[in-house]
Design a protein around this motif. Structure first.
Motif, PDB file in Angstrom:
ATOM      1  N   LEU A 117      -8.320   0.837  -0.706  1.00 17.83           N
ATOM      2  CA  LEU A 117      -8.001  -0.358   0.068  1.00 17.83           C
ATOM      3  C   LEU A 117      -9.059  -1.435  -0.125  1.00 17.83           C
ATOM      4  N   GLY A 118     -10.308  -1.012  -0.270  1.00 14.47           N
ATOM      5  CA  GLY A 118     -11.368  -1.984  -0.515  1.00 14.47           C
ATOM      6  C   GLY A 118     -11.185  -2.711  -1.833  1.00 14.47           C
ATOM      7  N   LYS A 119     -10.742  -1.982  -2.857  1.00  9.92           N
ATOM      8  CA  LYS A 119     -10.494  -2.612  -4.152  1.00  9.92           C
ATOM      9  C   LYS A 119      -9.304  -3.568  -4.084  1.00  9.92           C
ATOM     10  N   GLN A 120      -8.252  -3.183  -3.330  1.00  7.46           N
ATOM     11  CA  GLN A 120      -7.063  -4.027  -3.226  1.00  7.46           C
ATOM     12  C   GLN A 120      -7.334  -5.308  -2.441  1.00  7.46           C
ATOM     13  N   CYS A 121      -8.166  -5.194  -1.394  1.00 11.24           N
ATOM     14  CA  CYS A 121      -8.403  -6.349  -0.511  1.00 11.24           C
ATOM     15  C   CYS A 121      -9.693  -7.097  -0.837  1.00 11.24           C
ATOM     16  N   GLY A 122     -10.503  -6.535  -1.713  1.00 11.41           N
ATOM     17  CA  GLY A 122     -11.760  -7.186  -2.039  1.00 11.41           C
ATOM     18  C   GLY A 122     -12.763  -7.133  -0.908  1.00 11.41           C
ATOM     19  N   LEU A 123     -12.728  -6.052  -0.128  1.00  9.33           N
ATOM     20  CA  LEU A 123     -13.640  -5.892   0.997  1.00  9.33           C
ATOM     21  C   LEU A 123     -14.499  -4.655   0.808  1.00  9.33           C
ATOM     22  N   SER A 124     -15.647  -4.623   1.478  1.00  4.87           N
ATOM     23  CA  SER A 124     -16.522  -3.463   1.403  1.00  4.87           C
ATOM     24  C   SER A 124     -15.938  -2.316   2.221  1.00  4.87           C
ATOM     25  N   GLN A 125     -16.413  -1.114   1.945  1.00  5.22           N
ATOM     26  CA  GLN A 125     -15.913   0.054   2.678  1.00  5.22           C
ATOM     27  C   GLN A 125     -16.233  -0.053   4.164  1.00  5.22           C
ATOM     28  N   ARG A 126     -17.389  -0.588   4.487  1.00  2.00           N
ATOM     29  CA  ARG A 126     -17.766  -0.722   5.891  1.00  2.00           C
ATOM     30  C   ARG A 126     -16.828  -1.661   6.627  1.00  2.00           C
ATOM     31  N   LYS A 127     -16.440  -2.757   5.978  1.00  2.00           N
ATOM     32  CA  LYS A 127     -15.512  -3.698   6.610  1.00  2.00           C
ATOM     33  C   LYS A 127     -14.132  -3.074   6.772  1.00  2.00           C
ATOM     34  N   ILE A 128     -13.707  -2.262   5.816  1.00  5.17           N
ATOM     35  CA  ILE A 128     -12.411  -1.564   5.940  1.00  5.17           C
ATOM     36  C   ILE A 128     -12.444  -0.610   7.128  1.00  5.17           C
ATOM     37  N   GLN A 129     -13.502   0.165   7.245  1.00  2.00           N
ATOM     38  CA  GLN A 129     -13.610   1.110   8.360  1.00  2.00           C
ATOM     39  C   GLN A 129     -13.679   0.383   9.708  1.00  2.00           C
ATOM     40  N   THR A 130     -14.415  -0.729   9.731  1.00  2.00           N
ATOM     41  CA  THR A 130     -14.498  -1.514  10.971  1.00  2.00           C
ATOM     42  C   THR A 130     -13.137  -2.081  11.347  1.00  2.00           C
ATOM     43  N   TRP A 131     -12.387  -2.540  10.358  1.00  2.00           N
ATOM     44  CA  TRP A 131     -11.056  -3.090  10.632  1.00  2.00           C
ATOM     45  C   TRP A 131     -10.153  -2.030  11.251  1.00  2.00           C
ATOM     46  N   PHE A 132     -10.146  -0.823  10.701  1.00  2.00           N
ATOM     47  CA  PHE A 132      -9.298   0.246  11.244  1.00  2.00           C
ATOM     48  C   PHE A 132      -9.754   0.656  12.641  1.00  2.00           C
ATOM     49  N   ARG A 133     -11.054   0.632  12.887  1.00  2.00           N
ATOM     50  CA  ARG A 133     -11.529   0.966  14.228  1.00  2.00           C
ATOM     51  C   ARG A 133     -11.070  -0.079  15.236  1.00  2.00           C
ATOM     52  N   HIS A 134     -11.194  -1.340  14.883  1.00  2.00           N
ATOM     53  CA  HIS A 134     -10.718  -2.398  15.782  1.00  2.00           C
ATOM     54  C   HIS A 134      -9.207  -2.337  15.963  1.00  2.00           C
ATOM     55  N   ARG A 135      -8.497  -1.983  14.891  1.00  2.00           N
ATOM     56  CA  ARG A 135      -7.024  -1.922  14.971  1.00  2.00           C
ATOM     57  C   ARG A 135      -6.581  -0.776  15.867  1.00  2.00           C
ATOM     58  N   ARG A 136      -7.271   0.353  15.792  1.00  2.00           N
ATOM     59  CA  ARG A 136      -6.931   1.472  16.680  1.00  2.00           C
ATOM     60  C   ARG A 136      -7.211   1.109  18.126  1.00  2.00           C
TER      61      ARG A 136
END
Length: 411
Positions: A113-132
């Motif tokens: 997902l980080g490669k598809q969105c151009g985001l770091s792994q930390r930002k991906i994990q933070t996004w999912f935490r906020h989304r949950r």
């Protein structure tokens, strides 16, 4: 003409297979033997339970009205506050993955997902935490659910105790089986049964939209076992012992729901006090009274009045399933009591909504981590500045000594 005939045959086949006397009655007893004259009382019949389905929908409608007109204003009066959560940024690819694949992606998913969105792994994990956390139920919602269950359990326990207070089997459990299975059922006990079954059926219908807790599977098993227990015990005329089972369960449930209400409102002392009373009553009723009196009378005392048959084994199996759940919940309660005794308060409900506590902790640790990292960086900078300053002072002193040592020679 063929349709009514086939329906009649099917009904006859079901009656022949399902309502066999060996399943429902002790050996040597036939259906004709338990018939009573009109006016002498009610003999339980399976068709009596058909009213539980419309009652379940009625409970759902009543709950909807109650939560909005009574529970919601009451929550504001008690000061229930909803936590303000950070909303996840609008990222379509992550939203699609969240809804269609998983709410908690694996490490490989995070990398992709980080490669598809151009985001770091930390930002991906933070996004999912906020989304949950966005989908987590609010304290107001949890308060409204707890208040609805509190009202029903309190009314059910009060009504059940009032209908059984003068019943001989409440004080002498041998009376549960005297004259079995020809035992007329009073109207109060019939409605006690129907209302309890309708309520648990409504809980089972709403289990997918209610707050999902860590013991979600155990709750579903409990509701299903309770429905089977109530339905079978009524059809097999285990009504007397069935009323005792329901009374034992209702005796402590309303205390738990009231403790939850005050917990969501932030009334810590009231919540802790109610929880201690609930814990004591739960442990006594579910681990002492229920197995020592109710289960004992169905397993042992009943055999003094009739020989075991299929209904005997099936009914006791359901009671043992409930007892296993009691032991599981007693373990969770004892953990909370341990925290209360050694930590000074009940920090959180061991049956709290799933993932919520973890996400909160991660979010707090993230903020603490950022603060700690800044403090560390600040400390490092300060230490370097101090070291630099010390070096400058030392250099100045050294240069001063060198200059002083050269002055006499110059003179």
């Amino acid at each position: 003409m063929s349709r009514p005939l086939s329906a009649h045959r099917m009904e006859a086949l079901i009656n022949e297979w399902l309502w066999q006397e060996k399943y429902w009655l002790p050996p040597g007893v036939r259906w004709q033997d338990i018939e009573i004259k009109e006016g002498d009382g009610r003999i339980p019949l399976p068709r009596d339970l058909i009213y539980t389905l419309p009652l379940a929908f009625t409970f759902i409608a009543l709950r909807y009205v109650f939560e909005r007109l009574i529970a919601f204003p009451f929550s504001k009066y008690l000061g229930v506050k909803d936590q303000i959560r950070v909303r996840a940024a609008s990222i379509p690819k992550l939203e699609i993955f969240y809804k269609q694949n998983s709410r908690q992606p694996s490490q490989s998913d995070v990398v992709n997902l980080g490669k598809q969105c151009g985001l770091s792994q930390r930002k991906i994990q933070t996004w999912f935490r906020h989304r949950r956390n966005q989908d987590r139920p609010s304290n107001t919602k949890k308060f409204c659910e707890a208040s609805w269950r509190f009202v029903f359990y309190l009314v059910a326990f009060t009504a059940g105790l009032g209908s059984l207070i003068n019943s001989p089997w409440l004080w002498d459990h041998r009376e549960c089986w005297r004259g079995y299975p020809k035992q007329p059922v009073a109207e109060a006990h019939y409605w006690y049964y129907v209302l309890e079954m309708g309520f648990y059926l409504s809980l089972l219908m709403c289990v997918s939209v209610d707050v999902k807790r860590k013991d979600f599977k155990e709750q579903v098993i409990h509701h299903i076992a309770t429905l089977f227990l109530i339905g079978f015990s009524y059809c097999a005329n285990y009504v007397r012992v069935g009323t005792l089972v329901m009374l034992v369960h209702d005796s402590s449930d309303f205390l738990l729901e009231s403790a939850k209400m005050f917990h969501y409102a932030g009334w810590t002392r009231t919540c802790d006090s109610l929880f201690v009373v609930f814990a004591l009553l739960f442990l006594v009723t579910r681990l002492v009274v229920f197995p020592g009196r109710v289960v004992y009378t169905t397993l042992v005392v009943s055999t003094e009045f009739f020989q075991p048959f299929f209904g005997y084994y099936f009914f006791n199996a359901l009671l043992l399933v409930l007892q296993a759940l009691h032991i599981f919940w007693a373990y969770l309660i004892l953990r909370m009591v341990y925290k209360f005794v050694f930590l000074g308060k009940v920090e959180r409900d061991e049956r709290s909504d799933e993932e919520s506590e973890v996400d909160d902790e991660e979010e707090e640790h993230e903020e603490d981590g950022e603060e700690c990292s800044w403090q560390q960086r600040k400390g490092t900078i300060n230490s370097k500045l101090a070291s630099l300053a010390n070096n400058c002072v030392l250099n100045n002193l050294t240069n001063q000594r060198n200059m002083n040592s050269r002055l006499p020679k110059a003179r």
